[in-house]
Design an enzyme around this catalytic site. Structure first.
Site, mmCIF file in Angstrom:
data_model
loop_
_atom_site.group_PDB
_atom_site.id
_atom_site.type_symbol
_atom_site.label_atom_id
_atom_site.label_comp_id
_atom_site.label_asym_id
_atom_site.label_seq_id
_atom_site.Cartn_x
_atom_site.Cartn_y
_atom_site.Cartn_z
ATOM 1 N N HIS A 21 -25.531 -87.406 -53.119
ATOM 2 C CA HIS A 21 -24.327 -87.092 -52.349
ATOM 3 C C HIS A 21 -24.498 -87.742 -50.986
ATOM 4 C CE1 HIS A 21 -21.036 -84.331 -50.944
ATOM 5 N NE2 HIS A 21 -21.673 -84.470 -49.786
ATOM 6 N N HIS B 255 -22.929 -89.440 -47.282
ATOM 7 C CA HIS B 255 -21.919 -89.639 -46.243
ATOM 8 C C HIS B 255 -22.199 -90.984 -45.571
ATOM 9 C CE1 HIS B 255 -20.003 -85.533 -45.959
ATOM 10 N NE2 HIS B 255 -20.968 -85.357 -46.854
ATOM 11 N N CYS C 44 -18.482 -81.988 -42.857
ATOM 12 C CA CYS C 44 -18.899 -80.594 -43.044
ATOM 13 C C CYS C 44 -18.614 -79.798 -41.777
ATOM 14 C CB CYS C 44 -20.391 -80.532 -43.380
ATOM 15 S SG CYS C 44 -21.038 -78.855 -43.511
ATOM 16 N N ASN D 160 -17.492 -88.932 -46.738
ATOM 17 C CA ASN D 160 -18.340 -89.318 -47.848
ATOM 18 C C ASN D 160 -18.154 -90.792 -48.155
ATOM 19 O OD1 ASN D 160 -17.586 -86.388 -48.158
ATOM 20 N ND2 ASN D 160 -19.120 -86.539 -49.761
#
Length: 307
Positions: A205, A207, A238, A247
């Protein structure tokens, strides 16, 4: 290694949760349909969290029945605690995503728990999910750096990942929550984990805060990872991680993987409609680099040739 890659679209959840403009439920459902029409098969559209903490996710229960339910689609809901898990379970989600941050500070800001308390909470949710036949994916947030305490040693996310597997988590996602990592760190964290648990157990995951998300995605792919999160148009951020920007854009990740010979089943051209709607809904410019290139080609009277 498999040439099939799985992209989990998190734009509806991670992408929208930090936006200052409230996106209505029907628009979210429309965006989900456009993503599915472009070939997306795995989506994380909601989180069952306190609406006071994250107002953008207050309509999780209302959105769920409006989502496309075509054959072959797989939905995940993010849950911060056992109560959130129970709501996701009752809403029918087959997979839940849990979050365990690397530091006490980050867990306190994100979950109002210490690191140990958050780990125990994840273990309790995993145990409950096992009994209910629901799959679990545990995110190790801040794997590369904590937004409060700075860079992390590679051994810390490795230790937490091993603990979650020992608890029974089906998958673990290594998350660069604030986009502070680099490709070498990705290799240093992932290579030992892959040797021990297998590449098929992991998501990454990413960013794109410092422009290295594509390089890090490829570093993971080169190690055999075939599961990735991405967000349409590069939406993201976030609420509890200062400095976290969007992202990695789904369209850029699709282009990266497909151009390297991996199959995603997702059509970059058809993603443009989803990006356009997300841009309209959030009232901010969006779109990955590949879309900018395609537009520049069209402005020159050329037909963009992606492959």
């Amino acid at each position: 290694m498999s040439d099939q890659a799985i992209i989990n679209e998190v734009g509806l959840r991670d992408g929208l949760q930090n936006q200052p403009v409230t996106v209505d439920t029907d628009t979210k459902a429309q965006l989900a349909r456009l993503l599915v029409d472009a070939g997306m098969r795995c989506l994380e559209p909601v989180s069952f969290v306190s609406p006071k903490a994250i107002p953008q996710m207050a309509d999780a229960a209302a959105l769920t029945p409006l989502l496309p339910h075509d054959e072959g689609l797989h939905y995940t809901a993010l849950v911060p605690n056992l109560k959130g898990y129970q709501l996701a379970r009752d809403a029918g989600y087959p997979t839940v995503a849990l979050v365990l941050s690397t530091t006490d500070t980050f867990n306190q800001r994100n979950l109002n728990m210490s690191l140990e308390q958050a780990a125990q909470s994840c273990e309790a949710i995993i145990a409950a999910a096992k009994e209910d036949g629901i799959a679990t994916r545990t995110y190790i947030a801040g794997s590369f750096a904590c937004p409060y305490d700075g860079p992390m040693p590679v051994t810390l996310p490795q230790k937490l990942a091993a603990r979650m597997f020992a608890a029974g988590s089906d998958e673990v996602a290594i998350a660069d929550t604030i986009g502070a990592g680099n490709p070498q760190q990705m290799k240093d964290i992932m290579a030992p984990l892959i040797r021990e648990f297998g590449a098929e157990k992991f998501y990454v995951h990413l960013h794109d805060t410092r422009g290295l998300a594509a390089a890090m995605a490829w570093a993971a792919a080169d190690l055999g990872v075939r599961r990735f999160d991405a967000s349409v148009g590069g939406l993201g951020g976030c609420p509890f991680a200062p400095g976290a920007t969007g992202n990695m854009a789904t369209e850029d990740l699709v282009y990266l993987l497909e151009s390297a010979g991996l199959k995603t089943g997702i059509d970059v051209e058809r993603l443009r409609a989803a990006v356009a709607l997300a841009q309209q809904a959030t009232q901010r410019p969006l779109g990955g680099r590949i879309l900018s290139w395609m537009e520049s080609q069209e402005n020159q009277g050329k037909t963009p040739c992606l492959w």
